[in-house]
Each structure stands twice: as C-alpha cells, then as structure tokens.
Motif scaffolding. Structure first.
Motif, mmCIF file in Angstrom:
data_model
loop_
_atom_site.group_PDB
_atom_site.id
_atom_site.type_symbol
_atom_site.label_atom_id
_atom_site.label_comp_id
_atom_site.label_asym_id
_atom_site.label_seq_id
_atom_site.Cartn_x
_atom_site.Cartn_y
_atom_site.Cartn_z
ATOM 1 N N ILE A 1 7.352 -7.721 -31.031
ATOM 2 C CA ILE A 1 6.583 -6.877 -31.583
ATOM 3 C C ILE A 1 5.824 -7.720 -32.869
ATOM 4 N N ALA A 2 6.546 -8.674 -33.380
ATOM 5 C CA ALA A 2 5.668 -9.346 -34.401
ATOM 6 C C ALA A 2 4.769 -10.153 -34.077
ATOM 7 N N ASP B 1 5.686 0.658 -33.822
ATOM 8 C CA ASP B 1 6.582 -0.123 -32.896
ATOM 9 C C ASP B 1 6.877 0.295 -31.754
ATOM 10 N N GLY B 2 7.428 1.391 -31.436
ATOM 11 C CA GLY B 2 7.570 2.148 -30.139
ATOM 12 C C GLY B 2 6.538 2.123 -29.261
ATOM 13 N N GLU B 3 5.452 2.408 -29.721
ATOM 14 C CA GLU B 3 4.077 2.345 -28.890
ATOM 15 C C GLU B 3 3.648 0.994 -28.469
ATOM 16 N N LEU B 4 3.719 0.080 -29.410
ATOM 17 C CA LEU B 4 3.652 -1.562 -29.058
ATOM 18 C C LEU B 4 4.780 -1.858 -28.076
ATOM 19 N N MET B 5 5.885 -1.552 -28.102
ATOM 20 C CA MET B 5 6.899 -1.649 -27.197
ATOM 21 C C MET B 5 6.821 -1.380 -25.793
ATOM 22 N N ARG B 6 5.911 -0.155 -25.565
ATOM 23 C CA ARG B 6 5.869 0.232 -24.291
ATOM 24 C C ARG B 6 4.910 -0.596 -23.863
ATOM 25 N N PHE B 7 3.786 -1.130 -24.215
ATOM 26 C CA PHE B 7 2.935 -1.922 -23.695
ATOM 27 C C PHE B 7 3.663 -3.504 -23.250
ATOM 28 N N LEU B 8 4.317 -3.780 -24.264
ATOM 29 C CA LEU B 8 5.184 -5.199 -24.104
ATOM 30 C C LEU B 8 5.974 -5.103 -22.878
ATOM 31 N N VAL B 9 6.720 -3.912 -22.799
ATOM 32 C CA VAL B 9 7.641 -3.813 -21.520
ATOM 33 C C VAL B 9 6.863 -3.524 -20.472
ATOM 34 N N SER C 1 5.857 -7.225 -19.181
ATOM 35 C CA SER C 1 7.116 -8.252 -19.001
ATOM 36 C C SER C 1 6.790 -9.118 -20.454
ATOM 37 N N PHE C 2 6.658 -8.477 -21.505
ATOM 38 C CA PHE C 2 6.625 -9.274 -22.833
ATOM 39 C C PHE C 2 5.455 -10.388 -22.747
ATOM 40 N N ASP C 3 4.291 -10.321 -22.061
ATOM 41 C CA ASP C 3 3.336 -11.081 -22.014
ATOM 42 C C ASP C 3 2.389 -10.501 -23.028
ATOM 43 N N ILE C 4 2.248 -11.234 -23.974
ATOM 44 C CA ILE C 4 1.285 -10.871 -25.270
ATOM 45 C C ILE C 4 -0.002 -10.574 -25.041
ATOM 46 N N ASP C 5 -0.763 -11.460 -24.331
ATOM 47 C CA ASP C 5 -1.924 -11.492 -23.901
ATOM 48 C C ASP C 5 -2.191 -10.353 -22.776
ATOM 49 N N GLY C 6 -1.258 -10.100 -21.804
ATOM 50 C CA GLY C 6 -1.329 -8.954 -20.955
ATOM 51 C C GLY C 6 -1.068 -7.692 -21.613
ATOM 52 N N GLU D 1 3.017 -16.992 -24.248
ATOM 53 C CA GLU D 1 4.377 -16.940 -23.926
ATOM 54 C C GLU D 1 5.184 -16.647 -25.049
ATOM 55 N N LEU D 2 6.444 -16.199 -24.861
ATOM 56 C CA LEU D 2 7.364 -15.920 -25.822
ATOM 57 C C LEU D 2 8.425 -17.125 -25.711
#
Length: 492
Positions: A38-39, A54-62, A65-70, A4-5
């Motif tokens: 992202i970090a 960073d843009g590719e990582l952000m797509r998966f984060l969004v 819902s910013f769940d890192i493991d997910g 969790e963030l």
C-alpha cells in the motif's frame, strides 16, 4: 517497465510513503507485505493517493497480483470510466430517498424489504422488462462474515428471451445500477452492523442456483451478454466477490463453465465453488440457517413478502411486474451517449469492454479492424441519451469506413432505432466503394463517411454488409457523435 515488490524497493517506498499512508483508514492492515504494498502504491499515485482508503487500494493490488504499475493503470482506468459514464450520478436506493429497488431486497435497515415495481422513482423501464426473463434474484441478508448475500435462480433464466428482448446496453445499465446499490448503500450498512478494525466488508457472497438448467440455455447471444458483464466487473469492480457458490449444477453447467472460465481472472476462479445436489452443509458453514432460504437448506421463508425469499415470475411465485409507463421525454437509460460493437456481430471480434474502458481514439474515430464473413453484417450500438438530445437537438452520428480493403462493389448501411425494446424506424443507404484486389491496399486517407441525424434519444443499431460480395472484406471503421465526442476525446 513494471514496478515489482522487491525487498529493497518495498523498503524504500515504504520509508518515503510514511507520511502519505492514510492514517484514517477504516481498516488498517497488519500484514507487513500488505502495509508495504500500500505504501508503494501510494508513492506511485503521488498526491492523488490521499483520495483513497487503504481497503480500496488493496482491492486493486490484489486484482493485479501486487503489480504496482498494473494496479495503478486499472485504478486510473476505472476512475476515468466512472467519470465518463457519470456513474456517481446514477440514482440508487438509499436510506434518505425513495428510489425504487432494481431487484428484491430482504433484511436491511437502509432499504425496507421490497420487490421491484414499475413506475417507481428512478426504476428504468428495461429493469422492469427483464424481470419477465430472469429466473429470480434477491439481495438476501448476510453471511457469517457480515457480507451481503446475492441469490440468483440462474437455472430458471429464459436466456433466449433475455437476449431477444433486452439489449446489451440495457443489461449493462441494469447491472451497474445493482452494483452501485450494493457497494454504496448495503456494504456501508454491513460495515456499521458487522465491521470491526480487523474486518473489511467490501465483498459480497453470491449463490447461483442451477435448478432447471438445460441445454436450451446454451444461447450464444446470452453468453456474450454475460461476458460483457464479467469483463466490466473484473475491470471496474475488482475484488468485490467474496465467494461464489454454484449449487445444483447439472452436466450442462460443465459445458457452460468451460467457456465462462476462459473469461475469468485466476483470482476469481479460486473463489468459485461448484457444488451438486449435496450443497446444503457447505452453505451452512458460511451462512447462518436463519439467513439462508428454505429452498437452499436454511430456515428462512420471508413469508411476509410476495414471492418469499427470491421472487420469480418464471416460477410463478409472484405476479408479473406490470410494464412501466415511459416518461414524456423519452428513454430512461441512465448511461450517457456511447458507442460499442454489438456482441452478436462480426464487430465484436474485440471485447465489448474495450469501448467501455478504452484508450485514446485516433483521428477522432474509435477504430477496429474486422474481417466480414459472407452474409454476416457488422453492427454497432449507439445509445443517444436524453441529456445529449437536450444539449444538441440534432445529434449527428458519423459513420466512416477508413482504409477499405474490400472485394465488393459497395456497402449496405442500415440505421434502426429502438424505443424500449421495439424497433422504431429504419433507413438504408448503399454506399459505393472503390474496388481493390486482395493484394492491394488503398491510400490511408481514403474513406467513406455517412451521416444521419438522431433527433430522438434511444438505442440506434448501425449495420453494414457488402453489396455484390466477391470475396474477403476487411475494413477499419469507427463511429463518432458530433458535438459530444470531439477530436482526442475518450469513448465511455
């Protein structure tokens, strides 16, 4: 346990990931929450984080819902899916080749204006065939954000004809080719022409025109096909949709959307704008008049091209595309050999995409459990690719019912091969099974195995149903392809 963030975890991750954060990202994010997320994501990915912008990582984060493991799980599953299915090897139109387009394109430098044509380099036969049943589609210029616009005359689709004459694997293959073309050819051009340090262009704007839609399009097999594409997009291509405008939406669409909405992630639903007949002003808020077709309220006609802005065989504004001539070596399917339950059968109780993005099989078979209704068979689709026939001329496809708990005397097992949409040959085997009462359970090692030899590439449909039905039939089953999928391998 999910990552969790929290403020403390973000600060710790961000501090330890400073060196890992991509310094060469095309679009550095400025929002503190995005930077920190992202970090933290890069820390979770370890050394592999350097492979991603960073843009590719952000797509998966969004998407998660910013769940890192997910986000990490989905990214890794997507990469595995691409590797297994050799997605990066699929030939697509680019500025430096002559590959034919999968649908009409208008307004791009990297690919000249064109319509889909038969017998063009790397245009599969099924891509040509399905044009007869599609209402018309085009990748037509760009919106005010510089995003490519995809327009589809959804209300004109011959849904029943599509479901009857185009298989689910063919439709998935077509959709993958189209998606890869947009993401790897058109979006880089958008980046070059319209991008900036503060603007990421990695999404597309979609317009579905529902003009002509009626209850005749409420066809379950067609909707199941749509669901398989929706599932794939959300899992393999997250956050690629910018906005979706559904215009001229009639009452029947409310019925369709009530079903489709259940398949969609909340983040996707937020991007959907359902509009009636008064939609022009909304579209023009987002799209310049000269980039919007005249029939949608703009001024563009693309009069220099047959069919104008959006060619449609069904609307008779373009001649039907002639049938392709199949090559001498057989099927043109780009996807490699794979297995999936057929969406129209009892086998589809689990999502089709469970087999596109799966986990590990158990004991070498891909297992599902199904309760078979009286008179309705279970069906499996097995695509045997050209390259696998070349590697092993006689591909052995194994079928096994394991742990049969059945009130029946046997199982009718049918194999039908299809070549370019036409049934090629069939064979039927009746497999005896031991009778069990419904309160009994067989030894887990018991099972039935049927083999047949697939000497040719193509689509095989495996179908089975009980013989002398006496009640509930519940079974665990799976399919393997000997020499292609081994023990512990992963299904595509």
């Amino acid at each position: 346990m999910q990552s969790e963030l929290t403020p403390s975890s973000i600060a710790s991750s961000a501090a330890s990931a400073t060196s890992a954060t991509s310094a060469s990202s095309k679009h550095p994010f400025k929002d503190p929450k995005q930077i920190e997320a992202i970090a933290a994501f890069r820390v979770a990915l370890g050394a592999d984080n350097e492979k991603f912008d960073d843009g590719e990582l952000m797509r998966f984060l969004v998407a998660r819902s910013f769940d890192i493991d997910g986000a990490k799980t989905q990214l890794e599953a997507s990469l595995e899916w691409r590797k297994t299915n050799k997605i990066d090897d699929i030939p697509i139109p680019r500025a430096n080749n002559s590959n034919g387009v999968m649908y009409a394109v208008r307004g791009w430098h990297s690919v000249p204006d064109a319509n889909i044509e038969a017998n063009q380099p790397n245009v599969p036969e099924h891509a040509v065939r399905l044009q007869k049943y599609m209402g018309g589609s085009c990748l037509h210029k760009w919106d005010k954000c510089g995003r490519p616009i995809y327009i589809e005359r959804m209300g004109q689709h011959n849904v029943k004809g599509l479901a009857k004459n185009v298989t689910t694997p063919e439709l998935v293959d077509y959709h993958i080719r189209c998606s890869e073309f947009v993401h790897n050819t058109i979006m880089p051009e958008c980046e070059e022409r319209f991008g900036s340090d503060d603007k990421v262009i990695d999404k597309e704007t979609v317009i579905f025109d529902c003009t002509g839609m009626g209850f005749h399009q409420l066809h379950m097999e067609g909707l199941n096909m749509l669901r398989s594409l929706t599932d794939m997009d959300q899992k393999a291509y997250p956050e690629r949709l910018g906005m979706l405008f559904i215009v001229n939406s009639p009452y029947v669409f409310v019925k369709v959307y009530s079903m489709i909405k259940k398949w969609l992630d909340p983040g996707v639903i937020e991007k959907i704008h359902i509009l009636g007949k008064d939609y022009q002003s909304v579209l023009l808020e987002h799209i310049d008049e000269e980039n919007l077709p005249e029939f949608l309220g703009g001024s563009c006609t693309c009069s220099h091209m047959p069919g104008g802005c959006v060619p449609s065989v069904i609307l008779n504004n373009i001649k039907p595309v002639e049938k392709s001539t199949p090559p001498a070596n057989g099927s043109l399917l780009a996807v490699p050999t794979y297995l999936r339950p057929r969406s129209s059968s009892a086998a589809s109780a689990n999502s089709i995409m469970d087999f596109v993005m799966p986990g590990k099989p158990q004991e070498g078979i891909y297992q599902m459990v199904s309760t078979m209704a009286h008179g309705k068979p279970c069906e499996y689709e097995v695509v045997v690719a050209d390259e696998d026939v070349d590697k092993e001329p006689e591909v052995i496809i194994q079928f096994r019912l394991k742990g049969v708990r059945a009130a029946c005397d046997g199982v009718n097992f049918t194999v039908a091969r299809f070549d370019f949409g036409e049934q090629a040959d069939t064979g039927t085997i009746v497999v005896p099974t031991k009778f069990y009462s419904l309160d009994q359970s067989p030894d887990e090692k018991e099972g039935i195995e049927v083999k047949f030899r697939a000497k040719d590439a193509g689509l095989y449909v495996l179908s089975w149903k009980p013989e002398n039905y006496r009640g509930l039939v519940q079974m665990e089953y799976g399919v393997t392809v000997d020499g292609i999928f081994g023990e512990g391998s992963e299904s595509p």
